[in-house]
Design a protein around this motif. Structure first.
Motif, PDB file in Angstrom:
ATOM      1  N   LEU A  15       0.831  -1.204   0.000  1.00 56.02           N
ATOM      2  CA  LEU A  15       0.000   0.000   0.000  1.00 56.02           C
ATOM      3  C   LEU A  15       0.863   1.252   0.000  1.00 56.02           C
ATOM      4  N   LEU A  16       1.987   1.190   0.738  1.00 58.90           N
ATOM      5  CA  LEU A  16       2.902   2.330   0.744  1.00 58.90           C
ATOM      6  C   LEU A  16       3.456   2.566  -0.653  1.00 58.90           C
ATOM      7  N   ILE A  17       3.926   1.492  -1.306  1.00 59.62           N
ATOM      8  CA  ILE A  17       4.488   1.627  -2.652  1.00 59.62           C
ATOM      9  C   ILE A  17       3.436   2.128  -3.626  1.00 59.62           C
ATOM     10  N   GLU A  18       2.228   1.572  -3.541  1.00 62.28           N
ATOM     11  CA  GLU A  18       1.183   1.943  -4.492  1.00 62.28           C
ATOM     12  C   GLU A  18       0.734   3.388  -4.307  1.00 62.28           C
ATOM     13  N   SER A  19       0.906   3.935  -3.085  1.00 60.33           N
ATOM     14  CA  SER A  19       0.468   5.306  -2.834  1.00 60.33           C
ATOM     15  C   SER A  19       1.448   6.338  -3.389  1.00 60.33           C
ATOM     16  N   VAL A  20       2.661   5.918  -3.724  1.00 65.63           N
ATOM     17  CA  VAL A  20       3.665   6.847  -4.247  1.00 65.63           C
ATOM     18  C   VAL A  20       3.318   7.203  -5.693  1.00 65.63           C
ATOM     19  N   THR A  21       3.224   8.489  -5.968  1.00 64.92           N
ATOM     20  CA  THR A  21       2.875   8.918  -7.325  1.00 64.92           C
ATOM     21  C   THR A  21       4.006   9.646  -8.039  1.00 64.92           C
ATOM     22  N   ASP A  22       5.021  10.109  -7.300  1.00 67.32           N
ATOM     23  CA  ASP A  22       6.124  10.830  -7.936  1.00 67.32           C
ATOM     24  C   ASP A  22       7.174   9.901  -8.527  1.00 67.32           C
ATOM     25  N   TYR A  23       7.129   8.625  -8.144  1.00 67.83           N
ATOM     26  CA  TYR A  23       8.110   7.657  -8.620  1.00 67.83           C
ATOM     27  C   TYR A  23       7.373   6.452  -9.220  1.00 67.83           C
ATOM     28  N   ALA A  24       7.904   5.955 -10.331  1.00 61.39           N
ATOM     29  CA  ALA A  24       7.424   4.684 -10.884  1.00 61.39           C
ATOM     30  C   ALA A  24       8.189   3.569 -10.174  1.00 61.39           C
ATOM     31  N   ILE A  25       7.477   2.752  -9.409  1.00 64.14           N
ATOM     32  CA  ILE A  25       8.097   1.665  -8.659  1.00 64.14           C
ATOM     33  C   ILE A  25       7.443   0.359  -9.093  1.00 64.14           C
ATOM     34  N   PHE A  26       8.252  -0.549  -9.617  1.00 70.63           N
ATOM     35  CA  PHE A  26       7.692  -1.836 -10.027  1.00 70.63           C
ATOM     36  C   PHE A  26       8.755  -2.915  -9.902  1.00 70.63           C
ATOM     37  N   SER A  27       8.299  -4.158  -9.951  1.00 68.07           N
ATOM     38  CA  SER A  27       9.216  -5.291  -9.846  1.00 68.07           C
ATOM     39  C   SER A  27       9.176  -6.099 -11.134  1.00 68.07           C
ATOM     40  N   MET A  28      10.251  -6.868 -11.342  1.00 73.03           N
ATOM     41  CA  MET A  28      10.378  -7.693 -12.548  1.00 73.03           C
ATOM     42  C   MET A  28      10.908  -9.061 -12.152  1.00 73.03           C
ATOM     43  N   ASP A  29      10.659 -10.048 -13.008  1.00 71.05           N
ATOM     44  CA  ASP A  29      11.279 -11.350 -12.802  1.00 71.05           C
ATOM     45  C   ASP A  29      12.716 -11.298 -13.339  1.00 71.05           C
ATOM     46  N   PRO A  30      13.486 -12.375 -13.205  1.00 67.27           N
ATOM     47  CA  PRO A  30      14.895 -12.317 -13.636  1.00 67.27           C
ATOM     48  C   PRO A  30      15.100 -11.976 -15.103  1.00 67.27           C
ATOM     49  N   ARG A  31      14.084 -12.179 -15.950  1.00 62.53           N
ATOM     50  CA  ARG A  31      14.235 -11.872 -17.377  1.00 62.53           C
ATOM     51  C   ARG A  31      13.726 -10.479 -17.741  1.00 62.53           C
ATOM     52  N   GLY A  32      13.241  -9.735 -16.743  1.00 61.96           N
ATOM     53  CA  GLY A  32      12.785  -8.382 -17.009  1.00 61.96           C
ATOM     54  C   GLY A  32      11.301  -8.253 -17.284  1.00 61.96           C
ATOM     55  N   TYR A  33      10.524  -9.309 -17.037  1.00 59.12           N
ATOM     56  CA  TYR A  33       9.076  -9.224 -17.229  1.00 59.12           C
ATOM     57  C   TYR A  33       8.433  -8.657 -15.958  1.00 59.12           C
ATOM     58  N   ILE A  34       7.547  -7.707 -16.132  1.00 61.08           N
ATOM     59  CA  ILE A  34       7.004  -6.916 -15.025  1.00 61.08           C
ATOM     60  C   ILE A  34       6.027  -7.753 -14.208  1.00 61.08           C
ATOM     61  N   THR A  35       6.187  -7.680 -12.868  1.00 63.51           N
ATOM     62  CA  THR A  35       5.339  -8.468 -11.957  1.00 63.51           C
ATOM     63  C   THR A  35       4.517  -7.603 -11.005  1.00 63.51           C
ATOM     64  N   SER A  36       4.837  -6.323 -10.877  1.00 64.77           N
ATOM     65  CA  SER A  36       4.017  -5.415 -10.059  1.00 64.77           C
ATOM     66  C   SER A  36       4.150  -4.015 -10.640  1.00 64.77           C
ATOM     67  N   TRP A  37       3.180  -3.127 -10.247  1.00 62.07           N
ATOM     68  CA  TRP A  37       3.087  -1.816 -10.915  1.00 62.07           C
ATOM     69  C   TRP A  37       2.377  -0.857  -9.977  1.00 62.07           C
ATOM     70  N   ASN A  38       3.011   0.258  -9.602  1.00 59.71           N
ATOM     71  CA  ASN A  38       2.363   1.178  -8.677  1.00 59.71           C
ATOM     72  C   ASN A  38       1.702   2.339  -9.417  1.00 59.71           C
ATOM     73  N   HIS A  39       0.986   3.186  -8.651  1.00 57.51           N
ATOM     74  CA  HIS A  39       0.256   4.295  -9.273  1.00 57.51           C
ATOM     75  C   HIS A  39       1.211   5.308  -9.902  1.00 57.51           C
ATOM     76  N   GLY A  40       2.392   5.481  -9.290  1.00 60.71           N
ATOM     77  CA  GLY A  40       3.373   6.379  -9.881  1.00 60.71           C
ATOM     78  C   GLY A  40       3.823   5.916 -11.252  1.00 60.71           C
ATOM     79  N   ALA A  41       3.966   4.591 -11.413  1.00 61.28           N
ATOM     80  CA  ALA A  41       4.344   4.049 -12.717  1.00 61.28           C
ATOM     81  C   ALA A  41       3.250   4.319 -13.744  1.00 61.28           C
ATOM     82  N   GLN A  42       1.997   4.171 -13.335  1.00 64.30           N
ATOM     83  CA  GLN A  42       0.892   4.450 -14.257  1.00 64.30           C
ATOM     84  C   GLN A  42       0.889   5.929 -14.653  1.00 64.30           C
TER      85      GLN A  42
END
Length: 505
Positions: A144-171
């Motif tokens: 919830l903390l990560i998703e609430s951040v809007t000034d930064y795009a914060i997301f995670s990827m698997d070892p090959r670079g495929y996106i696994t999470s996406w926050n509101h800042g990234a959108q």
């Protein structure tokens, strides 16, 4: 359904082993460990199960294990599916909500394992359950903390670079909704040129090998527009050190980039004017004083207004406004340093320099004091206290100060600077070596660094005006000495100056 006693038919020695195993299981209180028959009915119950789920042994033995499942899971016949998977593949593992005797729920980590006899026939199941509610709440708070951040795009990827999470800042920054981008490769944010150069693969490889990747560059939004991004990529590893993905933090720095580009354009124009006037010492000196007179008044105004804004209005600014104010102040400070160095360059070429006998060690200590407090162990000095050279004292101190400052500044990333000052005599000449463990200089660039405004590295990474070594070169020529450098990239540098030895005091 086999009776509990028919699960195994141990011999006398195995009863002893079974008793030891039973004692071991009963001593566990952090995990619920129990057995099921082939139909899912409970046939054993340890103290950990009683503590976690709330049922005493005589209350639960013989009951079906689906008693722990939510109404939603029962409606989808989840317990039956779990046993079917465990029977077919040997194991079922998941996390999900389970119920206690009092009706409260907890987040459980569950492992169901197939138990078979010596002939491989299914005779039951072993179940281990752990309460992971606190961890889930911590994960949820973090998410919830990560998703609430809007000034930064914060997301995670698997070892090959495929996106696994996406926050509101990234959108907000990149334009993709989570359902549009999760499962896609992060390389789609890069320009065609960067993808052709395999930059996305280089980013992940560098992060994996060195522990992080930081950089800036153009990135592409969903609508095809570009923005200047500052990115940090960090590898994610499990307790055993195995890589299971990456985290990526991106910030839109387009406004700052455009401002810095404009400042850089003006700086290059200034550098060009200086280079054009460097045809003779007299012309450069005249230009330096002209620059001082022309720029100091507006520079004082810029600095004064910036300080007034900071003192009176900073609390009314947004974070972006405060960053812009800091950029203005920093740019003014850098321009003031440039003016000072230009003036010093002109002064060194103009002033009278009567040479005298100077104690070299005293000059080094004076230069060290000018640099302010240095961390212990950063600088080592090996210079005989009686060694003297013929030089102009004030200018010699400045030359040594410039060399020490460069040696400290151009350090390698993630390493502490180590600088040594060593003197050696060669006949009637004294050579002073300033050695560092920094980034080093490629051979093809070593002649350029002594020219006015020659810079090999990014201004943000290594601050400076590009005039310090030009001052060293001019000063040494005025004092009848020489200077030079020996260096290799990644192996540090040794800058040296040579002056006539002076025996008299």
């Amino acid at each position: 359904m086999p009776e509990p006693s028919t699960l195994t038919k141990p011999s006398r020695p195995s009863i002893h082993r079974e008793d030891i195993f039973r004692r071991l299981v009963d001593s566990v209180t952090d995990y619920a460990i129990f057995l099921l028959d082939v139909n899912g009915n409970i046939v054993s119950w340890n103290p950990g199960a009683e503590r976690l789920k709330g049922y005493k042994t005589d209350e639960i033995i013989g009951k079906h294990f689906s008693i722990f499942y939510t109404a939603q899971d029962l409606a989808s016949d989840k317990p039956t599916r779990e046993l079917k998977i465990a029977a077919e593949v040997g194991r079922f593992e998941e996390e999900g909500w389970r119920l206690r005797k009092d009706g409260s729920s907890f987040w459980a980590g569950v492992v169901v394992s197939r138990i078979h006899d010596e002939q491989g026939r299914l005779i039951g199941f072993g179940t281990i359950t752990r309460d992971l509610t606190e961890r889930r709440h911590a994960d949820l708070r973090y998410r919830l903390l990560i998703e609430s951040v809007t000034d930064y795009a914060i997301f995670s990827m698997d070892p090959r670079g495929y996106i696994t999470s996406w926050n509101h800042g990234a959108q907000r920054i990149k334009g993709y909704r989570a359902e549009e981008i999760i499962g896609q490769n992060f390389s789609r944010f890069y320009t065609e040129e960067d993808r052709a150069a395999a930059l996305p693969q280089y980013v992940l490889r560098t992060a994996e090998q060195t522990g992080h990747f930081t950089g800036e560059g153009w990135r592409v939004r969903k609508d095809g527009s570009k923005f200047w991004a500052s990115v940090v990529v960090t590898p994610l590893r499990d307790e055993g050190g195995e890589l299971f993905g990456f985290s990526k933090v991106t910030r839109d720095m387009t406004d700052r980039k455009l401002l810095l580009d404009e400042l850089q354009r003006h700086s290059k124009e200034l550098e060009l004017r200086v280079q054009e006037r460097d045809q003779s010492n007299a012309e450069l000196e005249a230009f330096a004083y002209s620059v001082s007179h022309d720029l100091r008044a507006p520079l004082r105004a810029i600095t004064g207004f910036a300080e007034a804004l900071k003192e009176e209005c900073e609390g009314q600014f947004s974070n972006e406004g405060r960053e812009f104010l800091a950029e203005i102040t920093g740019a003014a400070e850098r321009l003031n340093g440039l003016i000072q160095d230009l003036l010093e360059y002109g002064r060194v070429g103009r002033i009278s320099m009567p040479l005298a006998s100077v104690n070299l060690l005293d000059a080094i200590h004076e230069a060290k004091r000018d640099l302010g407090g240095l961390p212990p162990g950063l600088l080592t000095i090996a210079v005989p206290k009686e060694l003297r050279v013929r030089a102009y004292p004030q200018v010699l101190k400045q030359v040594i100060s410039n060399l020490l400052s460069n040696a400290i500044k151009f350090r390698r990333e993630n390493s502490s600077p180590e600088v040594s000052v060593v003197a050696e005599t060669q006949g009637d000449t004294v050579r002073l070596n300033v050695r560092d463990n920094g980034i080093g200089i490629a051979p093809e660039h070593q002649a350029r660094i002594w020219n006015v405004f020659e810079r090999l590295h990014d201004r943000e990474a290594y601050a400076g005006t590009g005039i310090g070594l030009a001052i060293v070169k001019r000063a040494m020529a005025r004092m009848g000495g020489t200077c030079g450098v020996a260096s290799k990239p990644g192996e540090g540098s040794t800058f040296w100056i040579e002056l006539p030895q002076a025996n008299e005091k």
